[in-house]
Design an enzyme around this catalytic site. Structure first.
Site, mmCIF file in Angstrom:
data_model
loop_
_atom_site.group_PDB
_atom_site.id
_atom_site.type_symbol
_atom_site.label_atom_id
_atom_site.label_comp_id
_atom_site.label_asym_id
_atom_site.label_seq_id
_atom_site.Cartn_x
_atom_site.Cartn_y
_atom_site.Cartn_z
ATOM 1 N N SER A 268 -16.399 13.466 -28.773
ATOM 2 C CA SER A 268 -15.643 14.709 -28.980
ATOM 3 C C SER A 268 -14.182 14.639 -28.540
ATOM 4 C CB SER A 268 -16.318 15.863 -28.256
ATOM 5 O OG SER A 268 -17.443 16.255 -28.991
ATOM 6 N N VAL B 101 -19.382 13.075 -25.340
ATOM 7 C CA VAL B 101 -20.702 12.669 -24.826
ATOM 8 C C VAL B 101 -20.841 11.150 -24.642
ATOM 9 C CG1 VAL B 101 -22.049 14.690 -25.536
ATOM 10 C CG2 VAL B 101 -21.774 12.756 -27.124
ATOM 11 N N LYS C 4 -11.798 15.028 -31.281
ATOM 12 C CA LYS C 4 -11.431 16.357 -31.799
ATOM 13 C C LYS C 4 -9.981 16.714 -31.458
ATOM 14 C CE LYS C 4 -16.206 18.013 -31.371
ATOM 15 N NZ LYS C 4 -17.171 18.686 -30.477
ATOM 16 N N TYR D 89 -16.735 22.967 -23.382
ATOM 17 C CA TYR D 89 -17.851 23.819 -23.856
ATOM 18 C C TYR D 89 -18.167 24.899 -22.831
ATOM 19 C CZ TYR D 89 -17.831 19.374 -26.164
ATOM 20 O OH TYR D 89 -17.397 18.256 -26.792
ATOM 21 N N TYR E 284 -17.041 13.668 -40.154
ATOM 22 C CA TYR E 284 -17.034 14.108 -38.744
ATOM 23 C C TYR E 284 -17.723 13.070 -37.853
ATOM 24 C CZ TYR E 284 -18.712 16.631 -34.640
ATOM 25 O OH TYR E 284 -19.011 16.979 -33.348
#
Ligand code: GLN
Length: 307
Positions: A63, A261, A66, A243, A191
């Site tokens: 992530s 992760v 991103k 998150y 993605y």
């Protein structure tokens, strides 16, 4: 301040914690990563590099990618993106579907999975296809990391294709609301591939320098984004980068940051430096257990938080 000494101290203090946390096994290709690794790198805006531990170990950035995809999407079409992804913390796990239905397929922010999937969709439309979008992303990462040695790990991407049920569901749900413009299969494939990029902590810290210098790489002088866009990305990292543990990360570390992760976390000290840590065992929120602790120790010892 002797940053080498501080990193060595942190390395010493976190060693007894190795063994706590758990590697991400919901992506089978990541389940076999050695959980006993720890690396940490600081890169200053004048190009000094301080490193300790497994700083040269390639790992799956997941992530953290991103941040790069959102940067490219902000450059491409910020107004359209603002209508398709909100900018609020979700308070939910990274792959949660729960808000998406009652919020009409508009994800809370670009750093939860659903938001990043919309960002990926916008890049596919902007660059004219999956391969073109991925190639633009890799080119951008190579340029900011100042190395040609950046690749995707297809084994990890394929592993996620076979097990990414929630991501595929959220893309379908958003498609039903008209917030995914390309084919769902193409969007999730793209993605998963951008999440599979592998980098070292040293490369990651280098690549994020534009975020600690108002959008311009302080070492090459290349302007990637505007100062206002840099403010926007850093603000989103502070409020949404971890998150449903974003508040806790802000409380403990006091810096804009983004986790993955694969066990990496990046953080930005605006105007001064960037940090990258790597330790694959995760806490219950999917953020590196020791990485969070190491960054907490860093800002506590140095005072280099934004507060
Ligand atoms: N590729 C991962 C997923 O979509 C990224 C999640 C993460 O790093 N938090 O589940």
């Amino acid at each position: 301040m002797d940053l080498n000494a501080i990193l060595n101290e942190i390395n010493h203090e976190i060693r007894p914690l190795l063994g706590q946390g758990k590697v991400a096994d919901y992506i089978p290709a990541l389940a076999t990563v050695d959980p006993g690794q720890f690396g940490m790198v600081v890169t200053t805006n004048d190009g000094q590099i301080y490193a300790v531990g497994d700083a040269e170990q390639k790992f799956s950035i997941q992530s953290i990618s991103k941040v790069f995809s959102f940067t490219l999407a902000l450059k491409a079409d910020p107004d359209a993106l603002c209508r398709r992804v909100w900018r609020e913390p979700s308070g939910n796990p990274f792959n949660s579907l729960i808000q998406l239905e009652y919020e009409a397929g508009i994800p809370r922010n670009p750093f939860i999975n659903a938001g990043a999937i919309v960002v990926t969709d916008s890049l596919i439309s902007h660059f004219g296809g999956q391969d073109q979008a991925l190639s633009a992303l890799i080119t951008f990462i190579k340029e900011t990391a100042d190395t040609p040695d950046i690749e995707m790990d297809h084994k990890v991407a394929i592993s996620e294709m076979h097990h990414g049920y929630k991501n595929i569901s959220s893309a379908n749900l958003m498609k039903s609301f008209g917030n995914i413009h390309n084919e769902v299969d193409t969007v999730v494939r793209t993605y998963f591939h951008h999440c599979s990029v592998t980098m070292t902590a040293r490369e990651l810290a280098r690549s994020l320098l534009y975020l600690s210098h108002h959008g311009t790489d302080p070492l090459t002088g290349t302007q990637h984004i505007t100062p206002a866009q840099t403010k926007q990305i850093n603000s989103l990292m502070l409020t949404c980068g971890h998150y449903n543990a974003s508040g806790d990360f802000a409380y403990r570390v006091g810096l804009p940051g983004k986790s993955g992760v694969g066990g990496g976390i990046i953080a930005v000290v605006p105007g001064k430096m960037t940090l990258a840590v790597f330790s694959p065992a995760l806490n219950e929120y999917g953020n590196s257990f020791i990485g969070t602790q190491a960054l907490d120790l860093f800002t506590t010892k140095t005072g280099f938080s934004i507060f």
